[in-house]
Design a protein around this motif. Structure first.
Motif, PDB file in Angstrom:
ATOM      1  N   ASP A  28      12.782  10.373 -17.846  1.00  0.00           N
ATOM      2  CA  ASP A  28      12.560  10.281 -16.289  1.00  0.00           C
ATOM      3  C   ASP A  28      10.838   9.640 -16.180  1.00  0.00           C
ATOM      4  O   ASP A  28      10.304   9.483 -15.162  1.00  0.00           O
ATOM      5  CB  ASP A  28      12.806  11.506 -15.359  1.00  0.00           C
ATOM      6  CG  ASP A  28      11.841  12.515 -15.855  1.00  0.00           C
ATOM      7  OD1 ASP A  28      11.169  12.530 -16.649  1.00  0.00           O
ATOM      8  OD2 ASP A  28      12.268  13.826 -15.505  1.00  0.00           O
TER       9      ASP A  28
ATOM     10  N   ASN B  71      12.084   5.924 -16.446  1.00  0.00           N
ATOM     11  CA  ASN B  71      13.375   5.534 -15.566  1.00  0.00           C
ATOM     12  C   ASN B  71      12.816   5.983 -14.001  1.00  0.00           C
ATOM     13  O   ASN B  71      12.889   7.277 -13.670  1.00  0.00           O
ATOM     14  CB  ASN B  71      14.520   5.988 -15.815  1.00  0.00           C
ATOM     15  CG  ASN B  71      15.542   5.664 -15.024  1.00  0.00           C
ATOM     16  OD1 ASN B  71      15.497   5.261 -14.182  1.00  0.00           O
ATOM     17  ND2 ASN B  71      16.847   5.825 -15.588  1.00  0.00           N
TER      18      ASN B  71
ATOM     19  N   GLY C  70      19.237   5.736 -11.985  1.00  0.00           N
ATOM     20  CA  GLY C  70      18.254   6.578 -12.018  1.00  0.00           C
ATOM     21  C   GLY C  70      18.164   7.889 -11.394  1.00  0.00           C
ATOM     22  O   GLY C  70      19.245   8.023 -10.416  1.00  0.00           O
TER      23      GLY C  70
ATOM     24  N   ARG D 225      20.752   9.020 -15.129  1.00  0.00           N
ATOM     25  CA  ARG D 225      19.881   8.433 -16.196  1.00  0.00           C
ATOM     26  C   ARG D 225      20.719   8.324 -17.442  1.00  0.00           C
ATOM     27  O   ARG D 225      20.531   7.261 -18.453  1.00  0.00           O
ATOM     28  CB  ARG D 225      18.760   9.385 -16.458  1.00  0.00           C
ATOM     29  CG  ARG D 225      17.627   9.149 -15.408  1.00  0.00           C
ATOM     30  CD  ARG D 225      16.541   9.874 -15.669  1.00  0.00           C
ATOM     31  NE  ARG D 225      16.652  11.236 -15.184  1.00  0.00           N
ATOM     32  CZ  ARG D 225      16.286  12.268 -15.998  1.00  0.00           C
ATOM     33  NH1 ARG D 225      15.794  12.211 -17.212  1.00  0.00           N
ATOM     34  NH2 ARG D 225      16.349  13.441 -15.413  1.00  0.00           N
TER      35      ARG D 225
END
Ligand code: FNR
Length: 454
Positions: free
Chosen positions: A205, A208, A215, A221
């Protein structure tokens, strides 16, 4: 740990996907930057390198191999998307199969690690619809230096975030590469989901920041990873598909700048989901291989770090698990004996010891690797550049170089050596000025030193 019990585990057969492996040592994927510059094809020297490292019932994983022009971002890494590349790989797979070995192709998309200047590469320019390199989950740069197409080191560029509507095309690129790999004679494919490359950029994260279905939550993810894996399974069957992941935490090396607010959660989720897919294997990187450990091979601090990922994730994964990263022969054997991993991948020590399987089995001294020749991407065209690639001798060749008789060579290379015998051979080699000096396995770490901190 007795050498005989270690050898028993080492040579216990194991079924991995469709393969019947006869021992537990794997060649970890290793980029060596010796492919042809413009075509990213392999040459006879590649066939020789893999042939040297092949063994009956042994698994080799290829160097990371580009799946499409969009990922071309390192000089002289091979591709597996053109007919010419497929043809060039055939000599490699054939050489491995002739020795009774197996070889998987590691499928690679480097995402934001590719500098956009690689749009000038012949294979990128040749596309009817250009997909220029330098893409990622979001427009978050690595924060690290990058190497441009013409070899300059510059600040990493801001990548272009892949659009949602491009993802099916990206997945098709993986499918196409997988088909090409099988056509080239590979026994299966390993999705490179590790080390901060494209798949890992979607997982973390810190990179992303997407707001679409790729996302946000863990599920989102991990979606790209799992969609690619499912596409590969649809193409080849789960028993010819594998994956590599590199779970990290805030104390360990961050691969290519990827960071996550809760790495155990995302990798735990991904591993549990992969477990359901009944892959040939999952390869986990132990986070103790760090390119910044540039010191002497023998005193590499990575050997002394504990392994962490087997303990964290083994219970989440039901299939065959391979571990790689910072293993010495003795700590690797101990990890096998303790059931931490089913197989151990060796990288750097396999570079310098083409016959590492028998060296480990018979506790023979190892050739020490030289980092300077890990990668050769400089001009001229590296065809025929065998230094640091195919010129590491086998143990029997070393014995001859240091003056043992044929009878002694036969004896010393076909049975388990005592620690004293191994020391004597190393001592004898010291006067001979070998290009690649030897070290005993015990000096690299055994069950009472590095091995105890597995
Ligand atoms: C690597 N590594 C690596 N990993 C990967 O998944 N694909 C790759 O192409 C490469 N390339 C590569 C090149 C070189 C020169 C090194 C040293 C490493 C990582 C490799 O597979 C392995 O995990 C590490 O080398 C750690 O294992 P060892 O070397 O401690 O046995």
């Amino acid at each position: 740990m007795s050498s005989s019990s270690a050898s028993t585990m080492l040579t216990t057969p194991i079924k991995v996907g469709r393969m019947e492996l006869l021992h537990r040592i794997v060649l970890a994927p290793l980029t060596r930057s010796r492919s042809k510059l413009n075509t990213l094809t392999q040459t006879p020297i590649h066939a020789e390198y893999y042939r040297q490292r092949a063994s009956k019932g042994g698994l080799l994983i290829s160097e990371a191999t580009f799946i499409s022009p969009e990922t071309v971002g390192f000089q002289r890494s091979p591709g597996i998307f053109t007919a010419e590349q497929v043809e060039s790989w055939k000599q490699v797979t054939q050489a491995v199969h002739e020795k009774g070995g197996y070889i998987y192709c590691q499928l690679w998309h480097i995402g934001r690690v590719a500098h956009p200047s690689f749009a000038a590469h012949a294979l990128v320019k040749a596309q009817a619809v250009p997909t220029p390199p330098g893409v990622s989950a979001s427009d978050v740069p690595t924060g690290l230096p990058a190497v441009t197409y013409d070899g300059q080191t510059v600040d990493g560029a801001v990548p272009r975030a892949l659009e949602t509507k491009e993802i099916p095309r990206l997945i098709d690129d993986y499918r196409h590469a997988a088909r090409c790999a099988i056509e080239a004679g590979f026994d299966g494919v390993e999705l490179h989901g590790a080390h901060g490359y494209l798949i890992d950029q979607f997982l973390n994260d810190g990179v992303n920041k997407r707001t679409d279905q790729y996302g946000g939550s863990l599920e989102n993810r991990a979606r790209l990873l799992l969609e690619v894996i499912d596409a590969l399974i649809a193409e080849l069957g789960a028993d010819r598909v594998a994956c590599r992941l590199s779970p990290h935490n805030n104390d360990t090396y961050s691969y290519n700048g990827v960071k996550d607010s809760n790495p155990d959660a995302i990798y735990g989720y991904a591993i549990k989901e992969l477990s359901k897919r009944k892959l040939a294997y999952l390869l986990l990187t132990e986070p103790r291989w760090d390119p910044k450990f540039k010191g002497d091979a023998v005193t590499d601090p990575g050997h002394q770090l504990p392994s962490v990922n087997a303990d964290k994730f083994r219970s989440l994964y039901e299939g065959v698990l391979i571990g790689a990263g910072g293993y010495t022969p003795l700590s690797g054997l101990q990890a096998l004996e303790l059931g931490k991993y089913d197989l151990i991948g060796f990288g750097r020590w396999f570079i310098s010891n083409p016959d590492i399987v028998t060296r480990i089995q018979y506790r023979q001294p190892l050739n020490i690797y030289r980092r300077e020749t890990f990668y050769i991407w400089k001009s001229p065209e590296p065809e025929g550049i065998d230094e640091g690639y195919t010129d590491y001798p086998t143990f029997d060749q070393v014995l001859r170089q240091i003056g043992y008789s044929e009878e002694e060579v036969k004896d010393l290379s076909s049975r388990v050596l005592s620690d004293e015998e191994a020391e004597q051979i190393v001592a004898r080699s010291h006067d001979k000025g070998l290009k690649y000096p030897l070290i005993t396995q015990v000096r690299l770490g055994n069950s009472t030193s590095a091995g105890s901190r597995l």
